[in-house]
Design a protein around this motif. Structure first.
Motif, PDB file in Angstrom:
ATOM      1  N   ASN A  43      41.959  48.826  41.645  1.00  0.00           N
ATOM      2  CA  ASN A  43      41.425  47.483  41.420  1.00  0.00           C
ATOM      3  C   ASN A  43      40.633  47.005  42.636  1.00  0.00           C
ATOM      4  OD1 ASN A  43      41.265  45.209  39.561  1.00  0.00           O
ATOM      5  ND2 ASN A  43      42.455  44.105  41.096  1.00  0.00           N
ATOM      6  N   LEU A  65      37.312  48.753  42.733  1.00  0.00           N
ATOM      7  CA  LEU A  65      36.372  48.152  41.784  1.00  0.00           C
ATOM      8  C   LEU A  65      35.811  46.832  42.316  1.00  0.00           C
ATOM      9  CD1 LEU A  65      38.242  48.812  38.421  1.00  0.00           C
ATOM     10  CD2 LEU A  65      36.085  49.837  39.157  1.00  0.00           C
ATOM     11  N   PHE A 106      31.929  47.147  42.957  1.00  0.00           N
ATOM     12  CA  PHE A 106      31.212  46.578  41.812  1.00  0.00           C
ATOM     13  C   PHE A 106      31.440  45.080  41.595  1.00  0.00           C
ATOM     14  CE2 PHE A 106      32.364  51.034  40.751  1.00  0.00           C
ATOM     15  CZ  PHE A 106      31.086  51.567  40.816  1.00  0.00           C
ATOM     16  N   ASP A 116      36.889  42.606  39.049  1.00  0.00           N
ATOM     17  CA  ASP A 116      38.338  42.558  39.147  1.00  0.00           C
ATOM     18  C   ASP A 116      38.925  42.906  37.781  1.00  0.00           C
ATOM     19  OD1 ASP A 116      41.017  41.982  39.502  1.00  0.00           O
ATOM     20  OD2 ASP A 116      40.650  40.109  40.573  1.00  0.00           O
ATOM     21  N   LEU A 117      39.401  44.125  37.637  1.00  0.00           N
ATOM     22  CA  LEU A 117      39.914  44.607  36.356  1.00  0.00           C
ATOM     23  C   LEU A 117      41.133  43.819  35.900  1.00  0.00           C
ATOM     24  CD1 LEU A 117      39.666  46.708  34.094  1.00  0.00           C
ATOM     25  CD2 LEU A 117      41.136  48.205  35.462  1.00  0.00           C
TER      26      LEU A 117
END
Length: 76
Positions: free
Chosen positions: A18, A21, A25, A28-29
């Motif tokens: 997480n 990510l 990118f 926040d998953l």
């Protein structure tokens, strides 16, 4: 390695993915799945992953032979 240690390690890996990510990118998953960073369930997930990280510190300081040793069955 005990079952609790394995669960903690899995949660730490999820947290690391997480954070990766978020870093690469800006995504926040956990927040995307559970309704935003301020959602109650997302905050619970963040807290559980944080506690797993603290618990995983015990793995860091255990002697390696203790981690590699598998429990032997009792003989009667």
């Amino acid at each position: 390695m005990s079952g609790l240690q394995r669960i903690a390690l899995i949660l730490v890996i999820i947290g690391a993915i997480n954070w990766g990510l978020i870093g690469f990118f800006s995504f926040d998953l956990v927040a995307a799945i559970f309704g935003g960073q301020s959602a109650a369930f997302a905050r619970v997930i963040y807290a559980i992953v944080g506690l797993a990280g603290l618990y995983s510190l015990s793995i860091l300081f255990k002697p390696s032979e203790e981690l590699e040793r598998s429990p032997e069955p009792e003989r009667h």
